[in-house]
Design a protein around this motif. Structure first.
Motif, PDB file in Angstrom:
ATOM      1  N   LEU A   1       9.827   7.976   0.965  1.00 35.50           N
ATOM      2  CA  LEU A   1       8.509   7.454   0.437  1.00 35.50           C
ATOM      3  C   LEU A   1       8.609   6.344  -0.509  1.00 35.50           C
ATOM      4  N   THR A   2       9.711   6.463  -1.358  1.00 34.61           N
ATOM      5  CA  THR A   2       9.760   5.654  -2.359  1.00 34.61           C
ATOM      6  C   THR A   2      10.498   4.435  -2.196  1.00 34.61           C
ATOM      7  N   ARG A   3      11.652   4.605  -1.053  1.00 37.42           N
ATOM      8  CA  ARG A   3      12.517   3.527  -1.050  1.00 37.42           C
ATOM      9  C   ARG A   3      12.101   2.852   0.462  1.00 37.42           C
ATOM     10  N   VAL A   4      11.192   3.252   1.117  1.00 40.34           N
ATOM     11  CA  VAL A   4      10.974   2.696   2.698  1.00 40.34           C
ATOM     12  C   VAL A   4       9.541   2.560   2.910  1.00 40.34           C
ATOM     13  N   VAL A   5       8.812   3.799   2.706  1.00 33.76           N
ATOM     14  CA  VAL A   5       7.340   3.406   3.046  1.00 33.76           C
ATOM     15  C   VAL A   5       6.431   2.693   1.785  1.00 33.76           C
ATOM     16  N   LEU A   6       6.760   3.028   0.646  1.00 36.08           N
ATOM     17  CA  LEU A   6       5.662   2.491  -0.585  1.00 36.08           C
ATOM     18  C   LEU A   6       6.327   0.759  -0.651  1.00 36.08           C
ATOM     19  N   PRO A   7       7.415   0.451  -0.740  1.00 39.19           N
ATOM     20  CA  PRO A   7       7.626  -0.998  -0.528  1.00 39.19           C
ATOM     21  C   PRO A   7       6.774  -1.686   0.515  1.00 39.19           C
ATOM     22  N   MET A   8       6.843  -0.912   1.832  1.00 37.29           N
ATOM     23  CA  MET A   8       6.162  -1.695   2.757  1.00 37.29           C
ATOM     24  C   MET A   8       4.549  -1.701   2.603  1.00 37.29           C
ATOM     25  N   THR A   9       4.114  -0.585   1.996  1.00 35.27           N
ATOM     26  CA  THR A   9       2.827  -0.489   1.766  1.00 35.27           C
ATOM     27  C   THR A   9       2.145  -1.356   0.661  1.00 35.27           C
ATOM     28  N   ALA A  10       2.996  -1.870  -0.360  1.00 37.28           N
ATOM     29  CA  ALA A  10       2.569  -2.676  -1.446  1.00 37.28           C
ATOM     30  C   ALA A  10       1.630  -3.524  -1.168  1.00 37.28           C
ATOM     31  N   PRO A  11       1.783  -4.549  -0.282  1.00 38.88           N
ATOM     32  CA  PRO A  11       0.660  -5.465  -0.169  1.00 38.88           C
ATOM     33  C   PRO A  11      -0.699  -5.012   0.095  1.00 38.88           C
ATOM     34  N   ALA A  12      -0.945  -3.561   0.886  1.00 39.21           N
ATOM     35  CA  ALA A  12      -2.080  -3.265   1.299  1.00 39.21           C
ATOM     36  C   ALA A  12      -2.473  -2.676  -0.003  1.00 39.21           C
ATOM     37  N   MET A  13      -1.587  -2.056  -0.976  1.00 38.38           N
ATOM     38  CA  MET A  13      -2.274  -1.393  -2.183  1.00 38.38           C
ATOM     39  C   MET A  13      -2.723  -2.623  -3.145  1.00 38.38           C
ATOM     40  N   LEU A  14      -2.145  -3.707  -3.184  1.00 39.26           N
ATOM     41  CA  LEU A  14      -2.547  -4.971  -4.002  1.00 39.26           C
ATOM     42  C   LEU A  14      -4.116  -5.340  -3.339  1.00 39.26           C
ATOM     43  N   THR A  15      -3.977  -5.073  -1.958  1.00 39.22           N
ATOM     44  CA  THR A  15      -5.364  -5.492  -1.324  1.00 39.22           C
ATOM     45  C   THR A  15      -6.479  -4.753  -1.863  1.00 39.22           C
ATOM     46  N   GLY A  16      -6.105  -3.207  -1.989  1.00 38.13           N
ATOM     47  CA  GLY A  16      -7.172  -2.633  -2.868  1.00 38.13           C
ATOM     48  C   GLY A  16      -7.443  -2.959  -4.074  1.00 38.13           C
ATOM     49  N   VAL A  17      -6.525  -3.315  -4.778  1.00 38.07           N
ATOM     50  CA  VAL A  17      -6.660  -3.761  -6.093  1.00 38.07           C
ATOM     51  C   VAL A  17      -7.522  -4.960  -6.349  1.00 38.07           C
ATOM     52  N   ILE A  18      -7.077  -6.016  -5.307  1.00 37.61           N
ATOM     53  CA  ILE A  18      -7.707  -7.170  -5.400  1.00 37.61           C
ATOM     54  C   ILE A  18      -9.332  -6.774  -5.195  1.00 37.61           C
ATOM     55  N   LEU A  19      -9.721  -6.016  -4.125  1.00 38.13           N
ATOM     56  CA  LEU A  19     -10.901  -5.710  -3.858  1.00 38.13           C
ATOM     57  C   LEU A  19     -11.733  -4.877  -5.108  1.00 38.13           C
ATOM     58  N   ALA A  20     -11.040  -4.264  -5.821  1.00 39.25           N
ATOM     59  CA  ALA A  20     -11.453  -3.404  -6.865  1.00 39.25           C
ATOM     60  C   ALA A  20     -11.884  -4.359  -8.159  1.00 39.25           C
ATOM     61  N   VAL A  21     -10.993  -5.282  -8.302  1.00 31.93           N
ATOM     62  CA  VAL A  21     -11.099  -6.312  -9.449  1.00 31.93           C
ATOM     63  C   VAL A  21     -12.465  -7.137  -8.826  1.00 31.93           C
ATOM     64  N   ALA A  22     -12.682  -7.514  -7.654  1.00 25.93           N
ATOM     65  CA  ALA A  22     -13.637  -8.452  -7.458  1.00 25.93           C
ATOM     66  C   ALA A  22     -15.035  -7.838  -7.609  1.00 25.93           C
ATOM     67  N   ARG A  23     -15.151  -6.511  -7.279  1.00 25.08           N
ATOM     68  CA  ARG A  23     -16.284  -5.438  -7.554  1.00 25.08           C
ATOM     69  C   ARG A  23     -16.715  -5.130  -8.942  1.00 25.08           C
ATOM     70  N   ALA A  24     -15.227  -4.696  -9.664  1.00 22.23           N
ATOM     71  CA  ALA A  24     -15.621  -4.311 -11.142  1.00 22.23           C
ATOM     72  C   ALA A  24     -16.164  -5.559 -12.007  1.00 22.23           C
ATOM     73  N   ALA A  25     -15.331  -6.628 -11.803  1.00 17.94           N
ATOM     74  CA  ALA A  25     -15.725  -7.797 -12.606  1.00 17.94           C
ATOM     75  C   ALA A  25     -16.954  -8.263 -12.516  1.00 17.94           C
ATOM     76  N   GLY A  26     -17.970  -8.325 -11.721  1.00 15.51           N
ATOM     77  CA  GLY A  26     -19.152  -8.478 -11.711  1.00 15.51           C
ATOM     78  C   GLY A  26     -20.214  -7.364 -11.918  1.00 15.51           C
ATOM     79  N   GLU A  27     -19.830  -6.252 -11.994  1.00 19.28           N
ATOM     80  CA  GLU A  27     -20.756  -5.046 -12.463  1.00 19.28           C
ATOM     81  C   GLU A  27     -21.535  -5.295 -13.786  1.00 19.28           C
ATOM     82  N   VAL A  28     -22.632  -4.991 -13.910  1.00 14.11           N
ATOM     83  CA  VAL A  28     -23.299  -5.009 -15.096  1.00 14.11           C
ATOM     84  C   VAL A  28     -24.227  -3.696 -15.401  1.00 14.11           C
TER      85      VAL A  28
END
Length: 313
Positions: free
Chosen positions: A197-224
């Motif tokens: 998991l740590t040496r093979v799967v997670l490094p290949m999944t890191a771009p998808a994880m950052l995609t989730g963080v990007i979507l989270a930032v885009a939603r959270a920054a504009g919430e009032v």
């Protein structure tokens, strides 16, 4: 210096020396370069100064700082929890009916109105956890609350809870795109499941994880709406970071660009005069979100180039 002559509607006149005026200029007598310099100074004052006159004038630096700091704290909280939850659901948990129901619940949470999260944060984080912290550690300050009122910490946790389903779903989708032969090959070479998991799967999944963080930032920054319940302030000229220990004051209220726009546009004394400030602040909020997203996109591109793009199914 000259003198400024003011005349009221009823005919009264008042002379004021220009030395006692905060800022004065003669636009008709200025050359184009001088006008550009004056415009640049105005933009700098808008970005670098604090608000004056109950948010109706002055700069927005505390709001910029508060928005960026809140989004960063939210990202630090939501990323590990969202990633771990996605890994557990996809790689560890038994794929049965209960796991299927949990996935459905997570996807439904992504559609819950943000004000509901604000009410939850107010009841659980502010009054529940914050009130308990005040009783345990700050009893000498009661009834004046320390953590039992809205602040930067509770706002960040509330938005982390709001964006958690986005990160979980993105992580799960990234894990599902990793070919099974990558896992089987690592296990066949003698790797343990944790190493796989740590040496093979997670490094290949890191771009998808950052995609989730990007979507989270885009939603959270504009919430009032949730922030109005858990920590945002109309006027907080002091930023939550200073030279006094512990340097980052998570219990303080903070200003936010989104709430600043709402307050100036609908609660100012002269809405028409405040419209330029509303437009400028709205543009600035979009630019701040763009910069935060571009930073995460750059990291995602770097990780994708380093570990290779996953094949599409």
């Amino acid at each position: 210096g000259g003198r400024l002559l003011l005349e009221s509607v009823d005919g009264r006149r008042l002379e004021q020396p220009l030395e006692q005026v905060l800022r004065a200029w003669r636009p008709n007598a200025m050359s184009p370069p001088a006008k550009m310099v004056a415009w640049g100074r105005g933009v700098w004052r808008f970005l670098a100064e604090g608000p004056r006159a109950a948010n109706s004038a002055g700069g927005v630096w505390p709001a910029i700082f508060g928005t960026v700091l809140m989004v960063l704290l939210m990202s630090v909280v939501v990323t590990p929890f969202g990633v771990l939850a996605g890994i557990y659901l996809n790689e560890v948990a038994h794929q049965g009916r209960l796991t299927h129901l949990v996935r459905i619940a997570v996807r439904n949470l992504a559609g819950v109105p943000s004000i509901v999260y604000g009410v939850f944060g107010l009841g659980v984080f502010v009054y529940g956890i914050g009130g308990s912290l005040d009783e345990w550690f700050f009893a000498d300050r009661l009834p004046s609350p320390t953590f039992g009122t809205g602040g930067l910490l509770w706002a960040s946790l509330t938005l982390a809870l709001l964006t958690l389903p986005v990160v979980i779903v993105a992580t799960e989708e990234g894990l599902a795109r990793v070919p099974d032969n990558q896992r089987e090959g690592a296990l066949a070479l003698g790797a343990t499941r944790v190493e796989m998991l740590t040496r093979v799967v997670l490094p290949m999944t890191a771009p998808a994880m950052l995609t989730g963080v990007i979507l989270a930032v885009a939603r959270a920054a504009g919430e009032v709406a949730p922030l109005m319940l858990v920590g945002v302030a109309k006027l907080a000229p002091q930023v939550p970071v200073d030279g006094e220990f512990p340097f980052v004051h998570l219990e303080r209220k903070f200003m936010h660009l989104g709430y600043h726009i709402y307050d100036v546009a609908f609660h100012g004394d002269d809405v028409q005069a405040a419209l330029p400030l509303v437009y400028a602040t709205a543009l600035l909020l979009v630019l701040v979100i763009l910069v935060l997203n571009l930073t995460a996109i750059f990291l995602r591109h770097h990780l994708r180039a380093r570990h290779g793009a996953l094949p599409r199914r």
